[in-house]
Design an enzyme around this catalytic site. Sequence first.
Site, PDB file in Angstrom:
ATOM      1  N   SER A 116       0.986  -1.006   0.569  1.00  0.00           N
ATOM      2  CA  SER A 116      -0.258   0.211   0.325  1.00  0.00           C
ATOM      3  C   SER A 116       0.601   1.531   0.135  1.00  0.00           C
ATOM      4  CB  SER A 116      -0.869   0.010   1.166  1.00  0.00           C
ATOM      5  OG  SER A 116      -1.332   1.326   1.134  1.00  0.00           O
ATOM      6  N   TYR A 152      -2.133  -0.603  10.415  1.00  0.00           N
ATOM      7  CA  TYR A 152      -1.981  -1.341   8.990  1.00  0.00           C
ATOM      8  C   TYR A 152      -1.105  -0.529   8.566  1.00  0.00           C
ATOM      9  CZ  TYR A 152      -4.030  -1.078   4.195  1.00  0.00           C
ATOM     10  OH  TYR A 152      -3.597  -1.686   2.940  1.00  0.00           O
TER      11      TYR A 152
HETATM   12  N1  LIG Z   1      -9.034  -0.916  -1.406  1.00  0.00           N
HETATM   13  C1  LIG Z   1      -7.149   0.142  -0.634  1.00  0.00           C
HETATM   14  O1  LIG Z   1      -7.934   1.247  -1.302  1.00  0.00           O
HETATM   15  C2  LIG Z   1      -6.348  -0.093  -1.067  1.00  0.00           C
HETATM   16  C3  LIG Z   1      -5.541   0.377  -0.900  1.00  0.00           C
HETATM   17  C4  LIG Z   1      -4.394  -0.373  -0.915  1.00  0.00           C
HETATM   18  C5  LIG Z   1      -3.561  -0.989  -0.520  1.00  0.00           C
HETATM   19  N2  LIG Z   1      -5.129  -2.039  -0.198  1.00  0.00           N
HETATM   20  C6  LIG Z   1      -4.384  -3.314   0.083  1.00  0.00           C
HETATM   21  O2  LIG Z   1      -4.674  -4.557  -1.441  1.00  0.00           O
HETATM   22  C7  LIG Z   1      -4.746  -6.067  -1.222  1.00  0.00           C
HETATM   23  C8  LIG Z   1      -6.600  -6.111  -1.788  1.00  0.00           C
HETATM   24  O3  LIG Z   1      -7.585  -5.600  -1.003  1.00  0.00           O
HETATM   25  P1  LIG Z   1      -9.057  -4.608  -2.054  1.00  0.00           P
HETATM   26  O4  LIG Z   1      -8.690  -3.697  -2.035  1.00  0.00           O
HETATM   27  O5  LIG Z   1      -8.757  -6.096  -3.006  1.00  0.00           O
HETATM   28  O6  LIG Z   1     -10.274  -5.377  -0.696  1.00  0.00           O
HETATM   29  P2  LIG Z   1     -10.687  -6.229  -0.944  1.00  0.00           P
HETATM   30  O7  LIG Z   1     -12.102  -6.721  -2.344  1.00  0.00           O
HETATM   31  O8  LIG Z   1     -11.754  -6.480   0.439  1.00  0.00           O
HETATM   32  O9  LIG Z   1     -10.125  -7.427  -1.037  1.00  0.00           O
HETATM   33  C9  LIG Z   1      -9.430  -8.459  -0.341  1.00  0.00           C
HETATM   34  C10 LIG Z   1      -8.833  -9.636  -0.072  1.00  0.00           C
HETATM   35  O10 LIG Z   1      -8.347 -11.031   1.193  1.00  0.00           O
HETATM   36  C11 LIG Z   1      -9.209 -12.043   1.310  1.00  0.00           C
HETATM   37  N3  LIG Z   1      -8.712 -11.699   2.501  1.00  0.00           N
HETATM   38  C12 LIG Z   1      -9.098 -11.553   3.716  1.00  0.00           C
HETATM   39  N4  LIG Z   1      -8.737 -12.413   4.973  1.00  0.00           N
HETATM   40  C13 LIG Z   1      -8.628 -13.298   4.220  1.00  0.00           C
HETATM   41  C14 LIG Z   1      -7.939 -14.306   5.128  1.00  0.00           C
HETATM   42  N5  LIG Z   1      -7.331 -14.746   6.576  1.00  0.00           N
HETATM   43  N6  LIG Z   1      -6.576 -15.432   4.300  1.00  0.00           N
HETATM   44  C15 LIG Z   1      -7.680 -15.296   3.410  1.00  0.00           C
HETATM   45  N7  LIG Z   1      -7.949 -14.459   2.258  1.00  0.00           N
HETATM   46  C16 LIG Z   1      -8.445 -13.169   3.166  1.00  0.00           C
HETATM   47  C17 LIG Z   1     -10.704 -10.757   0.946  1.00  0.00           C
HETATM   48  O11 LIG Z   1     -11.164 -12.467   1.168  1.00  0.00           O
HETATM   49  P3  LIG Z   1     -12.072 -13.611   2.149  1.00  0.00           P
HETATM   50  O12 LIG Z   1     -12.611 -12.205   2.592  1.00  0.00           O
HETATM   51  O13 LIG Z   1     -13.194 -14.042   0.562  1.00  0.00           O
HETATM   52  O14 LIG Z   1     -11.334 -13.823   2.670  1.00  0.00           O
HETATM   53  C18 LIG Z   1     -10.566 -10.625  -0.324  1.00  0.00           C
HETATM   54  O15 LIG Z   1     -10.772 -11.684  -1.602  1.00  0.00           O
HETATM   55  C19 LIG Z   1      -5.124  -5.564   0.552  1.00  0.00           C
HETATM   56  O16 LIG Z   1      -3.586  -6.474   1.016  1.00  0.00           O
HETATM   57  C20 LIG Z   1      -4.923  -4.002   0.742  1.00  0.00           C
HETATM   58  O17 LIG Z   1      -4.413  -4.093   2.342  1.00  0.00           O
HETATM   59  C21 LIG Z   1      -6.402  -2.079  -0.696  1.00  0.00           C
END
Ligand SMILES: NC(=O)c1ccc[n+]([C@@H]2O[C@H](COP(=O)([O-])OP(=O)(O)OC[C@H]3O[C@@H](n4cnc5c(N)ncnc54)[C@H](OP(=O)(O)O)[C@@H]3O)[C@@H](O)[C@H]2O)c1
Length: 242
Positions: A146, A159
Amino acid sequence: MNTSGQEIDGLVVAITGASSGMGAVTARRLAARGARVVIGARREDALARIVAEIEDGGGHAVACPVDVTRPEDSVRLVDRAVQEFGRLDVLIANAGVATVAPLRDGVLDDWNAMIDVNLRGVLHGITAALPVFTVQGSGDFVTVTSTAAAKWVPGQGVYAATKAGVRALCEVLRQEVGPQIRATMICPGATDTEFTTDPDLRARMSAIAMAPDAVADAIVYALSQPASVDVGEIVVRSAAQP
Ligand SMILES: NC(=O)c1ccc[n+]([C@@H]2O[C@H](COP(=O)([O-])OP(=O)(O)OC[C@H]3O[C@@H](n4cnc5c(N)ncnc54)[C@H](OP(=O)(O)O)[C@@H]3O)[C@@H](O)[C@H]2O)c1
């Protein structure tokens, strides 16, 4: 030195956090370009839908239910790729969770959940994939961190600590296992996914968020480089993000 880029077509890619958001978009994007994808997360119904979509489009995908907080699940994800497709070329450690709250709130359960998923989960992925990469003499380890790994703001202390920790892990991994094995960090800014569940925060973020496709594009770019080139880090964010 071979300077031709790595083909996405035919790569075997395991992705955590692939049931929604960036992980799901990346799985679809890579599969559309001929990669064989093993998608992991906890929500089995969502994984099954994404596998069906990819297969309907002529691609190859299998679902592997995993909770990245359990080391044995990461081993199972890697084993599934090897059993199904004979090898593992890429592990994308993308699963993540976030609670935004000031440290004075003391929400220890939430802090610990972030450490377990965002930091330990990545470590479990590295530990599971490295033996396979080492035997093969090749492999790409990609983590989705991130912009919070480097830009620290109130409310995101834990975080940011998890993402900064992953940044350290990934850079040390690159130095320890190169040149055959590559390590890449993708650092997205605010992105329009299911990540933020708080409605107020989501409304504020949507004004500056980018589409998750930008992250998938960055991953494709890193993987497409010649084997002699390691893209260490890509920061990708909305032009509107402060
Ligand atoms: N969205 C943003 O603004 C943003 C910005 C910077 C970085 N990020 C990073 O991007 C990555 C992806 O996030 P996203 O934005 O695509 O959000 P998202 O749609 O909420 O996706 C998060 C994914 O992580 C999975 N997950 C959560 N806990 C888990 C566990 N214990 N075991 C296995 N899978 C797990 C969830 O699936 P299940 O619930 O089905 O397990 C989901 O598929 C994350 O690492 C996040 O920190 C996001």
